[in-house]
Design a protein around this motif. Structure first.
Motif, mmCIF file in Angstrom:
data_model
loop_
_atom_site.group_PDB
_atom_site.id
_atom_site.type_symbol
_atom_site.label_atom_id
_atom_site.label_comp_id
_atom_site.label_asym_id
_atom_site.label_seq_id
_atom_site.Cartn_x
_atom_site.Cartn_y
_atom_site.Cartn_z
ATOM 1 N N UNK A 96 -39.615 10.594 3.087
ATOM 2 C CA UNK A 96 -39.936 10.462 4.500
ATOM 3 C C UNK A 96 -39.259 9.221 5.069
ATOM 4 N N UNK A 97 -38.598 9.383 6.215
ATOM 5 C CA UNK A 97 -37.881 8.282 6.828
ATOM 6 C C UNK A 97 -36.410 8.250 6.482
ATOM 7 N N UNK A 98 -35.969 9.108 5.560
ATOM 8 C CA UNK A 98 -34.566 9.116 5.179
ATOM 9 C C UNK A 98 -33.766 10.223 5.827
ATOM 10 N N UNK A 128 -31.042 4.648 6.188
ATOM 11 C CA UNK A 128 -32.314 5.064 6.769
ATOM 12 C C UNK A 128 -32.051 6.219 7.723
ATOM 13 N N UNK A 129 -33.119 6.897 8.135
ATOM 14 C CA UNK A 129 -32.996 8.055 8.999
ATOM 15 C C UNK A 129 -32.761 7.682 10.453
ATOM 16 N N UNK A 259 -45.533 7.152 16.949
ATOM 17 C CA UNK A 259 -45.218 7.623 15.595
ATOM 18 C C UNK A 259 -45.282 6.423 14.664
ATOM 19 N N UNK A 260 -46.056 6.541 13.584
ATOM 20 C CA UNK A 260 -46.200 5.459 12.615
ATOM 21 C C UNK A 260 -46.090 6.033 11.211
ATOM 22 N N UNK A 261 -45.124 5.531 10.444
ATOM 23 C CA UNK A 261 -44.899 5.979 9.069
ATOM 24 C C UNK A 261 -44.950 4.754 8.165
ATOM 25 N N UNK A 262 -45.778 4.833 7.112
ATOM 26 C CA UNK A 262 -45.939 3.712 6.190
ATOM 27 C C UNK A 262 -45.878 4.223 4.761
ATOM 28 N N UNK A 263 -45.436 3.356 3.863
ATOM 29 C CA UNK A 263 -45.441 3.715 2.451
ATOM 30 C C UNK A 263 -44.548 2.793 1.647
ATOM 31 N N UNK A 264 -44.772 2.774 0.349
ATOM 32 C CA UNK A 264 -43.917 1.979 -0.539
ATOM 33 C C UNK A 264 -42.744 2.838 -0.975
ATOM 34 N N UNK A 265 -41.539 2.320 -0.710
ATOM 35 C CA UNK A 265 -40.326 3.085 -0.953
ATOM 36 C C UNK A 265 -39.217 2.120 -1.366
#
Length: 737
Positions: A96-98, A128-129, A259-265
């Motif tokens: 997600x996000x790519x 990144x996307x 829009x909010x996207x979070x995570x360890x990547x």
């Protein structure tokens, strides 16, 4: 009701076919977002034979993606929505996000002008996307492929996309004043759970509103071989707020999306497996798990966009005026874990231990449509401002004054602002009932200015670090010809000579004084594109059976780029020059291709076919402009997509989709700036089941989908070696009341 301009495509086809048709979109002047950018018609029945699934026809090279299609595919990203369209593909994006969008061989952020309720959006950063929007917020997407949209300039070589979000009127019936919709979804591959809630109401005949909230939570993606794609999980919180007001000849719409996207990547989100961990790093960090953890970053991406659309459309053919004012702000922040701050040395090319990148867009468009005899004349003024802030903290340089003690703007991701002022004119001329000629002209004036880097290494006038302003400008003429060839055949031709000014990256990127190429690139010229498009649209009735219908659209296109902007390398790099700019204009490229789209309907049976073919070549090498021509990156192989289905009962429908992708060996070789791996041919299958009661339990919708049904292990083209997810079974339950 205000004056209704002509609907050219529907007038021509309805006049030549003995079909019962209804407009797929409101084509009258009461659309607050303006006349639809893509004008389709829906064929619902032939000689009284009702179709459960309409045939949606558009001009070749254009497309409509409806809310029904988005619900059916159960898309989780905007790129996945676009991927279902002929000529379009996802570029990377297992994490997600790519994800990015590739359309007709164009894949950079500046290659597309994408609008959400007429507000321009987008994001650009290395690995990144580019475009992020929750599919559950979308009512429809109108797509114009190629550089053929006069409203959309300074870029957009790949196309323009107009996203319309949901409104209260999309759900309320004529005698309903308040309602709600709830939806829960589950995807098996990454244990993804999604919950949405929508409430909507109408205060009176003039005012209505909607509030929509989505929560998504997903774990790591599972590949077809059973391996987990590490650090690919995410959490998302998205919402939409919307107000619509109409009083007489005045319409107003206010829209806000979040829009909010979070995570360890990994910080480089568009990558394949995590880095290999050496024995040295295991000893350094204490364990394999800690060493792997040290390579990650906690990523937060946030987008907030609001737009105000006002339209005045009295019963006067000379006046149909629209004003759009919008602002969008998107920001990415990522930070490495504490163990990386303690033990990891980070090079300048890998940003730092913490990174911030913010974009702000302001936009104003004022346009008017006048109908004078056989002329529909659109005039417009436009302003678009893009401001970028960029900063990192690199603990590895906290004692280095030349790097401002670790606080600096990455030399390859400079700060700056670019303002575009534009005026455009379009005249759709009905020469005869069968022939329409549409010339248009646009003028863009672009002002760009950088912001000096706070690190002395990257703010050295002796090394050519000049962050002062620069100007670009130019005219973009276009011509469209639309002709009704026979009673059921229509042809059209479009030509555009468009421009793309260099973006802030390309103008103000630098390197430190000891490098071979150090200077900013304020003297590079605009990139130009000759875009050609030839289309054929046909409609046939009772072809294989009585009262069936087959609609076909064929699009041939050629995009000839000139003075393309690229990093200075090879023969363009002269070691005898003291100061050289980082970017330069090359000799250009050619992209040729064809799309075939076909829709067949017979009673409760439906079938859709989409075929895309593409070839691309650069004039001279990207590494050495004096070298031999070479293949372009980002060129998709031949792909064929077939979907067949039927309504088993009034309440239940099933469908199967198979997509075959040819091998792609025509890729640049040995070019680290356009890295792309060859791909093998592969075949993917999806199945769909929908249960939507028409009587009892009306308002309930149950959808089941299996994506990559046979669990194929593939590494798609355009993925930079990133493997695709394995089988994913998606289930959604929605109820509207």
């Amino acid at each position: 009701m205000g004056y209704q301009p002509k609907s050219r495509i529907s007038k021509a086809i309805m006049g030549c076919l003995s079909l019962s048709v209804l407009p797929a979109l409101p084509l009258n002047a009461k659309e607050v977002l303006g006349a639809p950018k893509v004008e389709p018609i829906e064929i619902l029945q032939v000689h009284g034979q009702q179709y459960r699934r309409a045939t949606t026809m558009t001009k070749p090279g254009e497309a409509i993606i409806s809310m029904e299609q988005i619900e059916e595919m159960q898309a989780t990203t905007f790129a996945e929505v676009i991927d279902d369209m002929a000529g379009a593909h996802i570029d990377g994006g297992t994490r997600s996000g790519g994800e990015r969008i590739n359309l007709w061989g164009f894949g950079e952020t500046e290659d597309f002008n994408i609008y959400v309720d007429n507000a321009p959006v987008g994001f650009e950063q290395y690995r990144y996307g580019s475009f992020f929007l929750d599919p559950d917020l979308i009512k429809r997407v109108e797509v114009i492929k190629g550089a053929h949209d006069v409203r959309s300039g300074n870029g957009g070589f790949g196309g323009s996309m107009y996203v319309v979000t949901k409104s209260a009127d999309d759900f309320l019936t004529y005698n309903q004043n308040v309602g709600a919709r709830v939806k829960a979804s589950y995807a098996s591959n990454n244990d993804a759970q999604s919950y949405t809630g929508t409430v909507y109401g109408r205060a009176n005949k003039q005012l209505s509103g909607l509030l929509h909230v989505t929560r998504r939570d997903a774990g790591d993606v599972t590949l077809a071989n059973g391996d987990e794609f590490e650090y690919s999980g995410y959490e998302q919180n998205n919402y939409l707020g919307k107000l619509d007001y109409e009083q007489g000849d005045h319409q107003l719409m206010l829209s806000l999306t979040h829009y909010l996207d979070e995570g360890r990547k990994p910080w480089a989100n568009r990558r394949g497996p995590m880095p290999a961990i050496s024995d040295y790093n295991i000893r350094k960090y204490g364990s394999y798990e800690q060493a792997l953890y040290a390579t990650t970053a906690y990523n937060t991406y946030e987008d907030n966009t609001w737009s105000a659309n006002y339209r005045y459309s009295p019963s006067n053919p000379l006046i149909d005026t629209q004003i759009v004012i919008s602002h969008s702000a998107n920001a990415r922040h990522w930070i490495r874990p504490p163990i990386a701050w303690e033990k990891m040395t980070v090079s300048v090319g890998n940003f730092g231990h913490e990174s911030w990148l913010d974009y702000k867009r302001d936009y104003i468009d004022i346009n008017n449509l006048s109908v004078i005899g056989d002329h529909e004349i659109t005039t417009g003024l436009q302003f678009r401002s893009l401001d970028r802030d960029s900063m990192v903290f690199n603990k590895s340089y906290e004692k280095n004054p030349e790097k401002n003690y670790g606080w600096y703007t990455p030399y390859y991701q400079p700060e700056g602002r670019q303002d575009t002022y534009a005026v455009y004119l379009r005249d759709a001329i009905s020469v005869t009932d069968e022939l329409t000629i549409t010339p248009s002209l646009r003028y863009d004036f672009i002002y760009s200015i950088g912001r000096p880097n706070i690190a002395p290494d990257y703010n050295d006038i002796e090394a050519g670090h000049d962050y002062s302003s620069t100007l670009h400008s130019g005219f973009s003429p276009r011509l469209g010809i639309d002709y009704q060839l026979t009673a059921n055949t229509r042809v059209n031709f479009d030509y555009a000579y468009s421009l793309q000014a260099p973006v802030v990256d390309e103008i103000y990127a630098v390197q430190y004084a000891k490098a071979s190429i150090t200077g900013t690139s304020r003297d590079i010229d605009v990139e130009r594109l000759h875009a050609f498009k030839l289309g054929l649209m046909t409609q046939q009735i009772s072809l294989f059976a009585a009262q069936d219908t087959l609609s076909t659209q064929v699009t041939l296109f050629a995009n000839l780029g000139r003075d393309d902007i690229a990093q200075r390398r090879g023969a363009k790099s002269d070691p005898n020059q003291v100061i050289q700019s980082g970017y330069t204009n090359l000799d250009g490229y050619e992209i040729y291709g064809a799309d075939l789209e076909s829709q067949y309907r017979y009673q409760d049976f439906f079938s859709d076919l989409a075929v895309s073919w593409l070839q691309g070549e650069h004039r001279g090498s990207l590494r050495d402009s004096q070298g031999e021509d070479e293949y372009l990156a980002n060129i998709a192989p031949l792909d064929i997509r077939l979907r067949v289905g039927m309504y088993i009962t009034d309440d239940i429908s099933v469908a199967w989709q198979g997509t075959w992708y040819d091998a792609q060996d025509n890729v640049p070789q040995g070019d680290i700036f356009n890295a792309e791996s060859p791909s093998e041919n592969y075949f993917l299958q999806n199945i769909y089941l929908a249960y939507e009661p028409q009587e009892t339990l009306k308002g309930l919708s149950v959808r089941l989908m299996a994506k990559n049904l046979t669990n194929q292990q593939v590494t798609p083209f355009l993925s930079d070696g990133i493997p695709a997810p394995g089988r994913d079974v998606r289930l959604s339950l929605a109820y509207e009341f």
